[in-house]
Write a protein that holds these residues in place. Sequence first.
Motif, mmCIF file in Angstrom:
data_model
loop_
_atom_site.group_PDB
_atom_site.id
_atom_site.type_symbol
_atom_site.label_atom_id
_atom_site.label_comp_id
_atom_site.label_asym_id
_atom_site.label_seq_id
_atom_site.Cartn_x
_atom_site.Cartn_y
_atom_site.Cartn_z
ATOM 1 N N ASP A 43 31.618 8.008 -15.360
ATOM 2 C CA ASP A 43 32.118 9.151 -16.119
ATOM 3 C C ASP A 43 33.002 8.698 -17.282
ATOM 4 O OD1 ASP A 43 32.393 12.128 -16.238
ATOM 5 O OD2 ASP A 43 34.516 11.577 -16.085
ATOM 6 N N LYS A 93 28.872 15.511 -16.220
ATOM 7 C CA LYS A 93 28.493 16.727 -15.503
ATOM 8 C C LYS A 93 28.224 17.842 -16.494
ATOM 9 C CE LYS A 93 33.111 18.521 -14.947
ATOM 10 N NZ LYS A 93 33.816 19.666 -14.526
ATOM 11 N N THR A 105 31.030 17.457 -21.853
ATOM 12 C CA THR A 105 30.125 17.640 -20.717
ATOM 13 C C THR A 105 28.727 17.241 -21.185
ATOM 14 O OG1 THR A 105 29.709 19.872 -21.482
ATOM 15 C CG2 THR A 105 31.458 19.587 -19.839
ATOM 16 N N SER A 106 27.786 17.239 -20.274
ATOM 17 C CA SER A 106 26.422 16.924 -20.704
ATOM 18 C C SER A 106 25.919 18.003 -21.657
ATOM 19 C CB SER A 106 25.501 16.792 -19.485
ATOM 20 O OG SER A 106 25.404 18.037 -18.830
#
Lengths: 462, 995
Positions: free
Chosen positions: A140, A201, A218-219
């Motif tokens: 991450d 995420k 985020t994605s």
Amino acid sequence: MKQFKKIRRWVLGAVLAFSFNACNFLEQPVVTLVPDEFAITNGNQAKVAARGLFHRLQDQSLYGERLITVTGTLADELLWVGTDPGNRELELNEVQATNISIGGVYSKIYETVHQANSIIERVAALPDDDAVIADVVRKDVIAQALFVRALLFFHAALIWGDACMPLNSNFESNLVIARTPNHQVLLQVVKDLKDAEKVLKAGNGGEIGSDEDRCVPTSTACKALLSRVLLHTKQYEEAEAYATEVIAAYASLDLYRFSALWTEENKTSTVAAESILELYFDISDNNSLAFWFETATNGGRLEYVVGPEIARVMKNKGGVARLPASVRGGTTTYVNKYRDVQNGTDRVKIIRLAEVYLNRAEARARLGNEIGAKNDLLTVRRRAGASTLVNVNDDLLTLIYEERALELAFEGHRWYDLKRSGQILDVMGNENPDTWASNDTLMPIPAREFFLNRNITQNPGY
Amino acid sequence: MNKLKHILLFLLMLGLGVAQAWAQSTITGTVKDTDGEMLIGATVAIKGTQKGTQTDVDGKFSLEIPVGATNILVSYAGHVTQDIEIGNRSTIDVVLSLTETEEVVVVGYGSQLKKNFVGAAAIVDAEAMEKLPVLTINQAMQGQAAGVQVISSSGMPGGGISVRVRGQTSLSAGNNPLYIIDGVPMVNGSLGQVGFGGQNTSSLAGLNPDDIESMQVLKDASATAIYGARAANGVIVITTKRGKAGKPVISFTMNRSWGKETNRITMLNSSQYRNLINEAKENDGVSITPIDTTINTDWLNEVFRVADIADYQANISGGEGKTRYFASFSHRDEKAIIIGSQFNRYTFRANVTNEASSRISFGTNIAASYDLNNRVNGDNNIYGVLSTAILCPPNVPVYTKDGEYGTWQFANPVATALEPRYANTNLKFTGSAWFKYKLLKGKTEGEGLSLRTDASTDYNGYIEDHFEPSTTTQGRPKGYGVYTSRTIIRWVVEPVMTYSKVSDNYNIDAVVGMTLQKTTDQQANATASVFPEDFKNLTYMRSASIKDGAFSTIDFRTLKSYFGRVNYTLKERYTLSLSGRADGSSAFGPNRRYGFFWAAAAGWVISDEAFFEPLRDKINLLKLRTSYGLVGNDQIGNNIWQRAWGVAAYLGNPALTTVRRGNDDLSWESSHKFDIGVEASFYNNRLNVNLGFFNTNTSDLLFAKQLPSTTGFVNQAFNIGKSNNRGLELEVRGTIIDKSAIQKGGFKWDINVNMAYASNKVVSLVDNNPIFSGFSSAILIGQPFNAFYALKSLGVDPETGLMMYEDVNGDGIYSQNDFQYLGSAFAPLYGGITNTFSWKFITLDMFWQLNYGNEIYNNNWEFIQTMGTDAWNQDASVLNRWRQAGDKTSLPRAGYRSAASINNNLSSSRFVMDGSFSRLKNLALSFNVPKNVAQKMKMQSARFTVSGQNIWTITKYKGFDPEVSSFGEDNTSAGTDFLTLPQLQMFTLGVNASF
């Protein structure tokens, strides 16, 4: 003899006095900094270091002001009315290589890229031990660093064309690094975003959520940004596909009130917002956007007002919801999107849903999907309270670019959009007939960088 | 005892009968000084015995003379001891004259006879200093010592002053000399946390110049090597006043001054301003909008006022028995020439020494000061009073009809002066206690082996208490408050052992010692906004609704050193001096923590040689001296060698960011100093000449080496280069006319000249690129520090009215590639000339200061000669602008929004001007009340003075004042003038009386 004894005693005393040695007298604690070797030694520290990247994005030279005001002033979006002689150069498109604003943007981009590279390398090098760093944290953190690096390389490629592209933190090689061709930089941006997208995420699709969901990537944010970058690389199918994925993850844009984006409502997580990624600011970690946009009466310095041409179009076509939230005023038009002079907590949108609609509209128009493009355009216009009539004779792309100018005003897009659309020569040629030259589409490499690294070439005209 | 025994034995051998003839008798008498003053406590002893007595309160004594005694010794501290044959007298009245003390130089850890002193030092005349009604010791030093250049950066009271001993050697490490006051190394520099433009305050502003007894500027390696890593910029050793033996003397001094700015520039009035803007727009084809000219405000007139300075001094000093004391109090109230600015200072000092026994002595020096500086923003600051007064258009009213402040783009100058509270206070306490034990006595008092330990502290507590109400631009919308505190405490322990021996052929004195020093710097800061402005009295943060921010931090720095010095003088004419110091500093990394510094010096008093005999009636002293050594500069930030990350915040949580790259090899700046000089005195010291040459090579210059940003850092602390300072210094003190010797009160003319002619040069840099700084300053190889670097202006094209510049590389673009060296802020020739004329009871002092050959970058003009904006007002010089083809002028055409108008205003030599000046710094006429008249008034002395300061300045500079530096004490961009407050021109009345 008695006297000698006395002397001996005193000499002894003196020697003792001289040699009393608070052992660590020269080792004093440092309470404000962390020595490099102790900075990233475990997962928790890695997370703190990753957060530091977003603090860096808050810098005045980046999203804290300059990425918005410099590009806005270079374009027709902002009119400089203040005192900074450097801004005068931007306003008249007569930028010198010594321009402090441009130099600042350059430096802050690469300082931040360096931190991202350092994090990527150090986190990757941490031992494979869950007690030190969990694998999910490792991935991450690396993905967040990749995202920030991609975002900044994107800006560098747009501002300078060919751009330095350090992909590691090696001091010696980055000291003499040469510029990478523009297209290659943009491809690297696409690659980094795709790598990050696989790990991060998903966003919460605009549902009620915490600031963490909107203020760190985020994605979904990766995909949204890809839909923008791929327009510049002319990969329209992919751009459309990513945009579609993002839009699918959100409910309709109609749900969100435009004005809510620019008020305190935006900051309370109970209001569903369309920000896919925005930069957080608070009272002790604030920005000066409102300060530079507001009048002295309101506590600001009024360095910039809205460019007259944009102000005119905005007043005609802005729409009942969008116009008052974006600008205000009569003969002089003021920026209204950043209002918190007092505390400087206005959040800065890095990417939001409306842009993704417009990205898709543009991709679709380029791909010949006129109906789809028009639908996306109208979605944005409808929410703005603007006219939903499109004249058959109008060029759809022109309308989309005009819509971007209105919808995304003062969010740092205009100058890039003008360049992508090819309108820049006409628009800026009209605005600054005396000083505009085609070389002005790229900024000079800052003089200091050019001096310090002879492998760097200067852009033509500087 | 032995001698007495011998005498007794001798007497016994002669027989008792003889002894009978020398029957015991008593003599009485008085002891006076040359002024006829009775001396109390003078010692009257029988020679060869330990018997004796002291004079009583009336200066009388009575002493029984034993058999065989022939002489008495009469002594009193500070006076020449007399050996008097008793003869047949029974009454002896003695007059003691003052000892002609041989001049000494106070050096590090001791003092040396000036004659045999082999270092280079300038002794600042304390008497001359007293005549200047100045606030700080640095101002008092201005123009008084050869090779010491003192430049105030502005006319703000308590503001920063740059002091450069033999020129600037360093770029980023400090260039301030080390100040040692009564053995205590002072905390120096600015203490404030809030910026006020370029103007810093100085922690030395708390010292009262009137407390100074002697001040020496140690310049060469020999004199300073004992201070090692802190000595590269010279050392200023100050001794404060001590009491003298005798009755207490109480002295009062009062000075009152009124002042105005030395010079004022003229700005455009409303109609001139309107015409200019209209013309600029017309030239560029921009449509003209009407400008209201009904209001015409002279803003400079609104913000300047007559300064009013009152200074009160009182002290008492004296000594009784083995104790000497001095205590002083002073108060100064300085209303500056700019409205809203006021400086108040109170100082206290008590110095006491005691010789408890022949072996033990001790003393304390305690000083406290409190100053309250109500500041205003200055210089390069958009909220500055003077800066906005210069820039604010004349058609803006001070107050509107509704009684509100008139507004424009920036702050209303009057509001920004009067409305905010910028109360800055500094509490300074310096105290030292010392204890000395004589381990081994020598033949005379000065000889022997002693151990002395000094423990001292320097405390500085600085508080900034600020409030900006909503009536000011900064305080909008609802008031803004700042409160900062900074406490710097330094403590020092120094055990020092000294040895001294005088023999017929040689003198030797030696010092070894150790220093432990720790400085703690603690800072805190809070800000708040949204004040309840309906209640005007609630201006403290307790009442603020939003507490914006807060921080606190602490920083430690330590120094551990060993040092020593040996001086050896053979036959009072050949002197050799060796000194060294090993310094360890916590500021540097473990690899480079220690540095060793040293110096060697030799001197030869030629005039004492036998062959010199024939010349001696004309040249009574001729001395040659030379020295060479290595000293260092440690004035850099703590731990900047260390690669580090810092903690910031994001999302309300800690966030790490890279801060600096660090440099493990970072080391001290070191200066190799060579010095050679000749000192000569003619006609029995009537003319003294001191001529010296110095050459200083500084290597390992510490600076932020610029890095390409692609490395992740824009700079790195680095030892980047070398610099050189060399020059000649001349000091001449002489009495040109002296009729006072023939006839009391006769005319006397003394002259004192000090001059330095020097060069300063950057010899090498790690990469050869110019390092940009300030507005148009740069560091350039081969040029002095603080060089100006911009385009070279070729004047205005009479046909087009456009500025022309030299396009060095011929690429058709004016860019940084066309920049040239345009001079520097370095003045190669500087000094001071003092003339003192005295006749009967009147003394006239005339002190000129000279600074020649430097340039100033007048950045004001870059702003107020823009002629392309309606954002701010313009200088009246623009009335000479180009208007039509054929106009021959130095000022281009006005333009509003064209490439031409930008080009017209590029940084160039147009704004670089000759900054040379010579200035009548002080002209003082004083009247000393005749002694007999004073005594009738029960006073020891009284003096009245009328004086003027800065009353005449000769300069070609076209700004406010040539003594200026907008960036304060910045080491790379000195000599820039940007909206800086000029110096004061003052008229002073003074009274001094002592009882």
